[in-house]
Enzyme design. Structure first.
Site, mmCIF file in Angstrom:
data_model
loop_
_atom_site.group_PDB
_atom_site.id
_atom_site.type_symbol
_atom_site.label_atom_id
_atom_site.label_comp_id
_atom_site.label_asym_id
_atom_site.label_seq_id
_atom_site.Cartn_x
_atom_site.Cartn_y
_atom_site.Cartn_z
ATOM 1 N N LYS A 201 30.971 3.901 41.555
ATOM 2 C CA LYS A 201 29.576 4.292 41.392
ATOM 3 C C LYS A 201 28.990 3.641 40.148
ATOM 4 O O LYS A 201 29.575 3.723 39.066
ATOM 5 C CB LYS A 201 29.468 5.813 41.275
ATOM 6 C CG LYS A 201 28.033 6.328 41.181
ATOM 7 C CD LYS A 201 28.011 7.839 41.170
ATOM 8 C CE LYS A 201 26.587 8.376 41.093
ATOM 9 N NZ LYS A 201 26.568 9.860 41.113
ATOM 10 N N ASP A 373 22.428 13.072 53.361
ATOM 11 C CA ASP A 373 23.170 11.874 52.959
ATOM 12 C C ASP A 373 24.161 12.173 51.845
ATOM 13 O O ASP A 373 24.948 11.297 51.464
ATOM 14 C CB ASP A 373 22.208 10.771 52.500
ATOM 15 C CG ASP A 373 21.282 11.228 51.394
ATOM 16 O OD1 ASP A 373 20.468 12.132 51.648
ATOM 17 O OD2 ASP A 373 21.378 10.700 50.272
#
Length: 421
Positions: A201, A373
């Protein structure tokens, strides 16, 4: 920062010593609703095996005489090998993306316990903590460079950004995807057979960034790194934290901050979201890809494994099927799915989601952004953003300052989980 991290790990280690935070064992039963760490690769299923190759984790060579036995691993990518029949720049389930380098990467923390699970140990770099001005060893610099994605983890790594859609605060967005993260690949523990996916990330922009810089700041990265480990030791299914790398790369938010990269570790299918199904069912109108996703989850996870025998009734007229068949693996994942199996699949997803949110409620955890999501189909906590733990107020407690309508408040999380399903 260093002292906070050291204090956190000291407390968790102390608590584990007194059996306060006993990790929850994953039962061997395939019908267990608990979080999966195992990729089912049994020979009883007629499909093409995922291609894994042995390689040195921190080497650009396929064969390296200096590569010790402990970091020779089986490296692959289930999304590439199972969900695509060819490689091109932009395929249906994902896009190939190279990470964007960061300036002067340095180790903030490396999780030895998680590293051991995937074959990285302190022999690959012993940078546990960072002090400004400290003289780093060559191995520390190399480890930081690899785990920041400035240098490839292994010679055959093919990073991808996963595609998905999602309902955000109740409104449907047809195309989202990994806007600031990359799925690097998955490794198999040679001793246990467990498969772990690595997800970075803050690795830079992707085709799904929608104009964003694709970065994560150090402040939020520390929060994610710590809370994912905290939830794990509270017995709640979650991604684990492998490493936290800081940098001198400026990131412009409300003020100028610095970029950081967290590598998250979980079963590869953890990163299949509710929004992944929405993307193909609503945006692309590709029901055949929905069929592939369901088959993929049934044959690769313990959460849905017991649905496999039900597929024997695929000759039923009431079924969802795919017309594509480009390879043996593709044909296998495109098998028709009877309607009653679809119903059972949805029920299982509901049970996994309910179990996860109940676990959150029991410790006062508020996710903050329960968009579709951000919900894993495996019932695992992912995508930590403006999370918080309740303090004195339960009803109406909101951790996300952008949530003016209290949609994702602590007391509404069970309702939102139902709405998402």
């Amino acid at each position: 920062v260093k002292h906070l991290i050291v204090l956190f790990f000291y407390i968790t280690t102390l608590c584990r010593g007194y059996n306060i935070f006993d990790p929850v064992e994953v039962p061997s039963s395939s019908s267990s609703p608990s979080s999966s760490n195992i990729c089912r690769r049994g020979e009883e299923h007629e499909r093409q095996e995922t291609t894994y190759s042995s390689s040195c984790l921190f080497s650009t060579k396929e064969v390296d005489s200096e590569c010790s036995n402990h970091n020779t691993i089986r490296w692959g990518n289930m999304f590439i090998s199972e969900l695509s029949s060819h490689e091109k720049n932009d395929v249906d389930f994902f896009s190939y993306v190279m990470p964007s380098p960061i300036l002067h990467p340095r180790m903030i923390h490396f999780n030895e316990e998680v590293g051991t699970l995937i074959g990285i140990t302190s022999r690959d770099g012993h940078a546990v903590g960072y002090e400004k001005g400290k003289q780093h060893t060559k191995s520390e610099h190399d480890l930081a460079s690899r785990l920041s994605c400035n240098t490839m983890l292994t010679h055959n790594m093919k990073p991808i950004a996963l595609a998905y859609a999602g309902h955000q605060f109740g409104s449907f967005t047809p195309r989202l995807g990994d806007g600031r993260a990359l799925y690097l690949g998955d490794v198999t523990n040679a001793e246990t057979g467990h498969v772990y996916g690595l997800h970075a990330k803050g690795s830079g922009p992707t085709p799904y960034s929608r104009g964003g810089d694709g970065r994560a700041v150090l402040r939020s990265s520390i929060r994610e790194y710590l809370v994912s480990e905290a939830l794990h030791y509270l017995g709640i299914p979650t991604t684990r934290s492998l490493s936290l790398v800081g940098s001198d790369t400026p990131v412009y938010r409300e003020k100028v901050e610095t970029a950081a990269i967290v590598i998250r570790v979980a079963h590869p299918a953890t990163f299949v979201r509710f929004g992944t199904f929405e993307y193909f069912a609503k945006t692309q109108k590709q029901i055949d890809h929905v069929v592939r996703l369901v088959n993929f989850l049934i044959y690769h996870t313990t959460e849905y494994a017991d649905l496999a025998p039900l597929l024997s009734s695929s000759s039923s007229s009431s079924s969802f099927s795919s017309s594509s068949s480009s390879s043996s693996s593709s044909s296998f994942l495109s098998r028709a799915i009877p309607l009653h199996v679809c119903v059972s699949f949805l029920e299982r997803a509901a049970n996994l989601t309910a179990s996860l949110i109940a676990s959150w409620q029991s410790v006062g955890f508020t996710h903050g952004v329960l968009n579709t999501d951000n919900i894993s189909i495996l019932g695992v906590t992912i995508d930590f953003g403006p999370f918080a733990f309740v303090e004195d107020e339960i009803f109406g407690f909101v951790s996300n300052h952008d949530d003016d309508e209290q949609r994702y408040s602590y007391d509404r999380q069970p309702h939102v989980g139902t709405w998402n399903l």
